[in-house]
Design a protein around this motif. Structure first.
Motif, PDB file in Angstrom:
ATOM      1  N   ALA B 298       0.841  -1.143  -0.006  1.00 29.38           N
ATOM      2  CA  ALA B 298      -0.087   0.153  -0.067  1.00 29.38           C
ATOM      3  C   ALA B 298       0.889   1.168   0.188  1.00 29.38           C
ATOM      4  O   ALA B 298       0.593   2.294  -0.490  1.00 29.38           O
ATOM      5  CB  ALA B 298      -1.138   0.066   1.064  1.00 29.38           C
ATOM      6  N   LEU B 299       1.967   1.203   0.691  1.00 26.04           N
ATOM      7  CA  LEU B 299       2.926   2.442   0.826  1.00 26.04           C
ATOM      8  C   LEU B 299       3.644   2.465  -0.501  1.00 26.04           C
ATOM      9  O   LEU B 299       3.984   3.654  -1.005  1.00 26.04           O
ATOM     10  CB  LEU B 299       3.880   2.268   1.879  1.00 26.04           C
ATOM     11  N   LEU B 300       4.105   1.305  -1.291  1.00 22.40           N
ATOM     12  CA  LEU B 300       4.584   1.537  -2.459  1.00 22.40           C
ATOM     13  C   LEU B 300       3.915   2.041  -3.653  1.00 22.40           C
ATOM     14  O   LEU B 300       4.103   2.905  -4.519  1.00 22.40           O
ATOM     15  CB  LEU B 300       5.267   0.082  -2.931  1.00 22.40           C
ATOM     16  N   SER B 301       2.733   1.455  -3.550  1.00 15.01           N
ATOM     17  CA  SER B 301       1.501   1.941  -4.675  1.00 15.01           C
ATOM     18  C   SER B 301       1.027   3.273  -4.502  1.00 15.01           C
ATOM     19  O   SER B 301       0.664   3.749  -5.479  1.00 15.01           O
ATOM     20  CB  SER B 301       0.506   0.911  -4.788  1.00 15.01           C
ATOM     21  N   GLY B 302       1.253   3.830  -3.463  1.00 12.88           N
ATOM     22  CA  GLY B 302       0.592   5.017  -3.049  1.00 12.88           C
ATOM     23  C   GLY B 302      -0.916   5.032  -2.518  1.00 12.88           C
ATOM     24  O   GLY B 302      -1.546   6.087  -2.506  1.00 12.88           O
ATOM     25  N   GLU B 303      -1.524   3.782  -2.207  1.00 13.81           N
ATOM     26  CA  GLU B 303      -2.532   3.928  -2.006  1.00 13.81           C
ATOM     27  C   GLU B 303      -2.721   4.419  -0.302  1.00 13.81           C
ATOM     28  O   GLU B 303      -3.581   4.917   0.086  1.00 13.81           O
ATOM     29  CB  GLU B 303      -2.999   2.309  -1.891  1.00 13.81           C
ATOM     30  N   ARG B 304      -1.627   4.275   0.263  1.00 12.34           N
ATOM     31  CA  ARG B 304      -1.244   4.864   1.553  1.00 12.34           C
ATOM     32  C   ARG B 304       0.046   5.637   1.224  1.00 12.34           C
ATOM     33  O   ARG B 304       1.052   5.253   0.746  1.00 12.34           O
ATOM     34  CB  ARG B 304      -0.918   3.679   2.670  1.00 12.34           C
ATOM     35  N   ARG B 305      -0.174   6.994   1.855  1.00 11.43           N
ATOM     36  CA  ARG B 305       0.911   7.883   1.674  1.00 11.43           C
ATOM     37  C   ARG B 305       2.101   8.076   2.774  1.00 11.43           C
ATOM     38  O   ARG B 305       1.486   7.780   4.111  1.00 11.43           O
ATOM     39  CB  ARG B 305       0.668   9.170   1.287  1.00 11.43           C
TER      40      ARG B 305
END
Lengths: 306, 513
Positions: B298-305
């Protein structure tokens, strides 16, 4: 002292219909079903109970009639939501509107005369105690029943196998079905119980709290009960405390109006609703708490796989 | 000897497919019997029929010589047939003992049941604490709960559906020990799997299914893997071509000291994660699910910033605080774990789904969708990646898992990414499509793209990755070069045991290898 007793007893009494309705809804939602129609079921209960009294039936019969009217209304919802898998939000809203309409229709012949309200209990010795007597031992029987229901429901949900089954159906009906529990039947029972409790709440309003018939006399208490369950993060004790908070605010704002506070009375009347929601929102911010008590499959239709 | 269970000519069809076609098999008391087959061969359907969770259209089931007339799960339990599901039938919000009490026929007495659970779990070498809440348990522990739940019923036949897919290699060894002990005590075991080595190690007999039909029975310990594989997949045995990697000088993806709290109680905190992925190489992340993979992805894909922007750099640009679309503009493409719902909108057509990530590639002009171009783009993917679909107007949900995955991977690759993130590339995808997808990913990396793969399938990671990372409890190991490590070492790291051995040098050391 007089004033304190008045505020205390007033709080408990004003909270009673909310306790019935919200605890009933709590059981329904714990089974994974969302019945938004509490307001409608309460109105049906209020109308039927009031009618039974005016028709000459005894008080217990009238209250029972109110409870059964609520249950009958919930059965309608159950058939729509559980058998025909209608959207639960829509079915619940329909029930709320339907109940309000039907009760108004039934109530056309009721007239505007008040009836004799449900009496407080008379317990030998206890009711005659100074201070404690008027404070605790002179309520009407339904007040005690509401507290009994709180204890019974807490015990049922967290101490019995049936309660465990109900809660796990609310988390995952698929899994419960796979283990072999009759999900739909149990959800029906929960919905009927919720209806019974909402009917009781309504009956309490029309035969004990304000013993007369007024159209839409629930005045949004069904919706508050609904909000109570959510903001109490599906825990019975918090439902109880929230109901008392609402009752307390209701009585306080009445006292405020009586004292002639320079605030428009409409705003004061809105205060209990506002205060209850604000407080409950504040205490329900803990996400972990939510995740642990939230019925994960709430409002999701379930059809057993063949 | 009277067989414990006998299936005679079982057939079951679903609309459009024959799941089981005239299947017969016999299981003796104390026998460990493998049902072997690819995904979609009909294994799970067959198990549901044995357990009574699904009804056969025709055929008969005998248990201890008696015909089972009207079958259902309750009947199974009264006959002593128990099943451990692939996806566990456990309730997260209640404790272990409460979960087990729900399926126990005994009186509702939690303390005495807890005591029994503790005893039984110790006896079979898989200790569990009956009072823990299930959502706190690892997947391996959950499986133990399921098995102990079955064992409490003193089963005569235990069915296990792909039990090792979620376990570390060490946990598999323990599980096999337990199963052998059970079989020695006379319990029959049906072991469903598509893993040949496991079946050869554990099982006495094997029934092989392909396309719903029995293609052979064998004694796996006396049969070669090749023969078993032939029975499983027919003549087609896909082969991978992995040429040596030629990593770019500068990393395309840089993760530096990335820490993040879990978003909810069920998640895992990431602690100080650092690694690089260079252009032209494939880096794999191994680990038992639920150890922080979801948070990292999620952090890598940008779903979570993430507030600290330079914790993640894409092509040298600080990206951790960027939105997914901004990261995609830097050359990121992403294939998520869930095909339906994250990778594609189930009810939308393929061309609409193509537009979702390909809107910068000519399919949208002046804010309007160019349908013709979008359809052409989708058709291009369908042709190039051999997606079996009814044209670009087919809905995403109408495709089989493998074909939809091919389409999604194809869509992301068609964006010519500089960095590709892939989560569980071949989950639930049949062998043929899996091989195709893996080969596609390898080819993309050899053309210069940096690829980061998260997978729970160690075989898959060993097949395609150049370097491997292991995640455990939110911490990521230093990278290991594929050619100089083995399953043993990875397995240990997956359980977090040798974490922290000479970390000096980090990724650069491994790169020079």
């Amino acid at each position: 002292m007089e004033l304190f007793i008045a505020i205390f007893t007033g709080t408990i009494i004003a909270a009673t219909p909310l306790i019935f309705a919200a605890l009933g809804e709590l059981v329904v939602e714990k089974s994974g079903v969302l019945n938004l129609g509490i307001e409608g079921m309460m109105l049906m209960g209020a109308a039927l109970a009031f009618w039974a009294v005016t028709a000459g039936y005894s008080m217990p019969v009238a209250i029972l009639a109110g409870a059964l009217a609520g249950a009958a209304a919930s059965l309608l919802f159950g058939v729509l939501a559980l058998t025909f898998l209608t959207n639960q939000y829509a079915a619940g809203l329909a029930l709320a509107i339907f109940g309000s309409g039907v009760s108004a229709f039934l109530g056309r012949g009721f007239g505007s005369e008040p009836i004799e309200a449900l009496h407080g209990v008379r317990i030998p010795v206890l009711s005659d105690l100074p201070v404690l007597g008027p404070l605790i031992f002179r309520f009407d029987p339904l007040v005690y029943l509401a507290l009994l229901m709180f204890v019974a429901i807490s015990w049922f949900l967290y101490r019995t196998k049936a309660g465990l089954i109900l809660r796990t159906i609310g988390e995952s009906p698929q899994t419960s079905h796979a283990i072999g529990y009759p999900v739909i039947r149990i959800r029906y029972m929960a919905v009927l119980f919720g209806g019974l409790m909402a009917g009781l709440a309504g009956a309490y309003l029309s035969v004990a709290y304000t013993p007369l018939w007024v159209e839409n006399m629930t005045a949004g208490k069904g919706w508050i009960a609904l909000a109570l369950v959510v903001f109490a993060t599906w825990q019975p004790l918090r439902v109880l405390l929230g109901a008392w908070l609402f009752g307390g605010m209701t009585i306080l704002q009445l006292q405020g109006q009586a004292l002639g506070l320079q605030v428009p009375s409409e705003l004061l009347s809105a205060l209990p609703y506002l205060a209850t929601i604000v407080v409950l929102v504040l205490i329900s911010r803990n996400r972990q708490m939510l995740a642990l008590h939230f019925p994960a499959s709430l409002a999701k239709p379930f059809r057993p796989a063949s | 000897m009277q067989p414990r269970l006998e299936l005679r000519n079982i057939s079951k069809r679903y609309p459009g497919v024959v799941a089981n076609d005239d299947v017969s098999l016999t299981i003796q008391p104390g026998e460990i019997h493998a049902v072997l087959g690819e995904n979609g061969a009909g294994k799970s359907t067959l198990m549901k029929i044995i357990y009574g969770a699904a009804q056969a259209d025709s055929g008969e089931i005998y248990c201890d010589g008696n015909l089972i007339a009207a079958h259902n799960p309750a009947m199974s339990r009264s006959l002593g047939i128990e099943m451990v599901y692939q996806h566990f039938a456990l309730f997260e919000s209640v404790s272990v003992v409460e979960n087990i009490a729900l399926s126990a026929s005994s009186a509702f007495n939690l303390p005495s049941l807890a005591e029994k659970i503790r005893e039984l779990s110790l006896r079979y070498g898989m200790p569990i604490d009956p009072h823990r809440q299930v959502h706190d348990l690892s997947v391996g522990e959950r499986q133990r709960v399921e098995i102990v739940r079955c064992l409490l019923q003193a089963p005569k036949l235990l069915i296990l559906d792909e039990p090792t897919s979620v376990l570390t290699p060490q946990a598999v060894v323990k599980l096999f020990g337990t199963l052998r002990q059970l079989a020695a005590e006379g319990c029959s075991i049906v072991y469903i799997s598509h893993k040949l080595d496991e079946v050869q190690e554990l099982c006495d007999t094997a029934t092989v299914l392909r396309n719903g039909k029995v293609t052979g029975t064998a004694r796996p310990k006396e049969t070669t893997s090749l023969e078993l594989a032939r029975m499983m997949v027919g003549s087609r045995l896909p082969e991978m071509h992995v040429s040596p990697a030629a990593p770019s000088e500068k990393p395309v993806l840089e993760v530096r000291n990335l820490s993040a709290k879990a978003r909810d109680h069920f998640g895992v905190d990431l602690e100080d994660v650092s690694f690089n992925v260079h252009g032209g190489e494939i880096v794999g992340l191994a680990g038992v699910s639920g150890n922080g993979q979801a948070e990292l992805i999620a952090l890598l894909s940008g779903e979570r910033r993430h507030a600290q922007g330079d914790a993640i750099k894409i092509n040298g640009t600080a990206a951790a605080a960027l939105r997914p679309d901004e990261r995609r503009r830097l050359g990121l493409a992403f294939v998520p774990e869930e095909r339906l719902g994250r990778g594609a909108v189930p009810s939308h057509t393929l061309w609409e789904n193509a537009v979702l990530t390909a809107h910068r590639f000519g399919t949208v002009r002046n804010g309007l969708v160019d349908r013709r171009r979008a359809a052409a783009f989708a058709t291009g993917i369908i042709d190039r990646f051999k997606v079996k679909a009814n044209g670009p107007d087919a809905t995403a949900q109408s495709l089989s898992g493998g074909n939809l995955q091919k389409f999604i991977v194809g869509r992301e690759i068609a964006l010519a990414p500089k960095l590709l993130l892939v989560s569980q590339p071949t989950w639930g995808v049949d062998v043929g499509a899996s091989a195709f997808i893996r080969q596609t990913i390898v080819d993309l990396s050899r053309a210069g793209t940096a690829v980061f793969v998260v997978s729970e399938e160690l075989d898959e990671l060993f097949e395609i990755c150049d370097r491997l990372l292991v995640i455990c409890k939110g911490r990521v190991s230093p990278p290991l070069v594929r050619t100089s490590t083995d399953r043993e070492e990875i397995g240990l790291l997956m359980t977090g045991r040798t974490m922290g051995k000479d970390q000096t040098g980090g990724s650069s050391v491994a790169l020079q290898d």
